[in-house]
Design an enzyme around this catalytic site. Structure first.
Site: not given
Ligand code: NAP
Length: 407
Positions: A117, A190
């Site tokens: 992420v 994410k």
């Protein structure tokens, strides 16, 4: 110094090759910091290497293949064999996080994924460790650099979406097949990971509602400029009454919002909680060496013996109807009483107008307004009623907005 730590590297593409290079450069420094010098014991690509042999000869596995299969099985086998795993694979964690965390816990080994992420931004570590005991209310931000570049380019040059995308591809900010980035799916994966970490609850990709940027028109950006707004593709995970909401959507922000100056291929993530007010982190969200640096950071943490344990503490449901503020673009007949009819429909649905811009275009007019926050179900009902009006010249165009202004 103790024995070297042997790293099995799965994948030697953009990130894998950068990781191998960075590791060769930094092996001495990592050895001094942790007491164990890392070295690559084997590399797996599509055409080279054998997973079983690499696993056998490694103390730690770095997975940089991408996609759910066969990465999932490799990670499971490594964890079950007692090898800690570092991965940058958001799809794998967003789809199979529950299974993989359970196996890691059972095997008593670490599964680290900082690079999955927001690239080089240490948001995973911040949520797991720094804010591990903080009651987070919201984590949100710009988690896809490709779309942020495209929207920045459209706003700065007036370019059409297709031209801005072509420019992003030319500069290497967008893949040849950009679908997952521009339709919001990459950001959704994410956000599933961030929501899980922030709220200690299981969240999978299928629970994240997402929209992309493909239908954004240059004139929306031009009007927005007049209203002092900038457009970003936002991922938002928030704690609400009765559960949580995890979504990805294009959203207008007023100048002064901490995310509005984030331009080009950059990412930024904000964390909100009563105890910390608001923390913002920004930086490069992708790129070989930037991502490799986050991967190496995870390797260092494992060697240093830090052991964050990911656990879910509660099962929070996804809230279906949330409140949002909207930018609404209407093309209407330019005649007396039209504005009053539109205001009537909005009023009937308990929606009030924050600001409005009106322009004549021949016999028609364009009305662009920002509405105060209302339940999305109410807004949808208002748009359906507006679409029925005979004075409307085209389908209404709506984009979410954050109406909070900063001074
Ligand atoms: N690129 C970025 O900026 C970035 C940023 C953040 C996170 N990530 C994540 O990092 C991971 C790697 O991305 P990347 O951009 O480096 O990918 P990439 O350039 O496509 O490289 C993938 C590598 O994996 C190998 N591979 C693919 N399928 C395989 C299979 N079935 N068996 C064995 N090896 C296989 C490929 O082998 P060949 O060499 O034989 O093709 C290649 O070496 C992904 O999870 C991605 O989401 C990337």
């Amino acid at each position: 110094m103790a024995d070297p730590v042997r790293i099995g590297l799965l994948g030697r593409g953009t990130v894998g090759a950068a990781f191998a290079e960075l590791l060769a450069e930094q092996a001495g420094a990592v050895g001094s910091a942790t007491g164990r010098r890392p070295e690559i014991s084997g590399v797996l690509t599509r055409s080279d290497g054998d997973f079983g042999a690499i696993l056998e000869s490694s103390d730690l596995i770095v997975e940089l293949i991408g996609g759910a299969d066969p990465a999932r099985q490799f990670v499971i086998d490594a964890l079950r064999a007692g090898r800690p795993v570092v991965t940058a694979n958001k799809q794998l964690l967003a789809q199979h996080g529950d299974e993989l965390f359970a196996i890691a816990r059972e095997a008593g080994v670490q599964l680290r994924f900082e690079a999955a992420v927001a690239g080089a931004i240490p948001i995973v570590r911040a949520l797991q460790e720094s804010f591990g005991a903080t009651e987070i209310t919201k984590v949100f931000g710009i988690v896809n650099g490709t779309t942020n570049f495209i929207l920045s380019e459209m706003a700065a040059t007036g370019a059409a979406y297709e031209d801005a995308l072509a420019r992003a591809q030319e500069l290497g900010y967008a893949e040849a097949d950009p679908a997952e980035d521009v339709n919001g799916a990459d950001a959704a994966a994410k956000m599933a990971i961030l929501a899980r970490l922030a709220f200690h609850t299981p969240v999978t990709l299928s629970e994240v509602a997402y929209e992309g940027i493909e239908s954004i028109q240059p004139d929306d950006l031009a009007y927005a400029k007049e209203l002092g707004l900038s457009l970003k593709l936002l991922g938002v995970a928030e704690r609400l009454k009765g559960g949580i909401s995890v979504r990805v959507f294009p959203c207008f922000l007023y100048g002064g919002h901490p995310l509005s100056p984030v331009e080009g291929p950059f990412n930024a993530v904000m964390v909100e909680a009563p105890a910390i007010t608001e923390v913002t982190m920004s930086g490069p969200g992708a790129g070989g060496v930037q991502t490799a640096s986050a991967v190496l950071g995870d390797v260092v943490s494992i060697l240093a013996g830090d052991a964050p344990v990911h656990e879910t503490r509660e099962e929070l449901p996804i809230v279906a109807d949330v409140a949002s503020s909207f930018y609404l673009h209407l093309e209407v007949a330019d005649r007396p009483g039209v504005l009053a009819r539109i205001a009537q429909v909005l009023g009937d649905n308990e929606i009030s107008v924050k600001s409005v811009v009106q322009r004549g275009i021949g016999d028609d007019a364009r009305l662009v307004m920002v509405l105060h926050e209302c339940l999305e179900s109410r807004f949808e009902a208002a748009v359906a009623a507006l679409s029925e009006l005979d004075v409307l010249r085209g389908a209404p165009r709506a984009i979410r907005a954050i109406e909070e202004e900063f001074v």
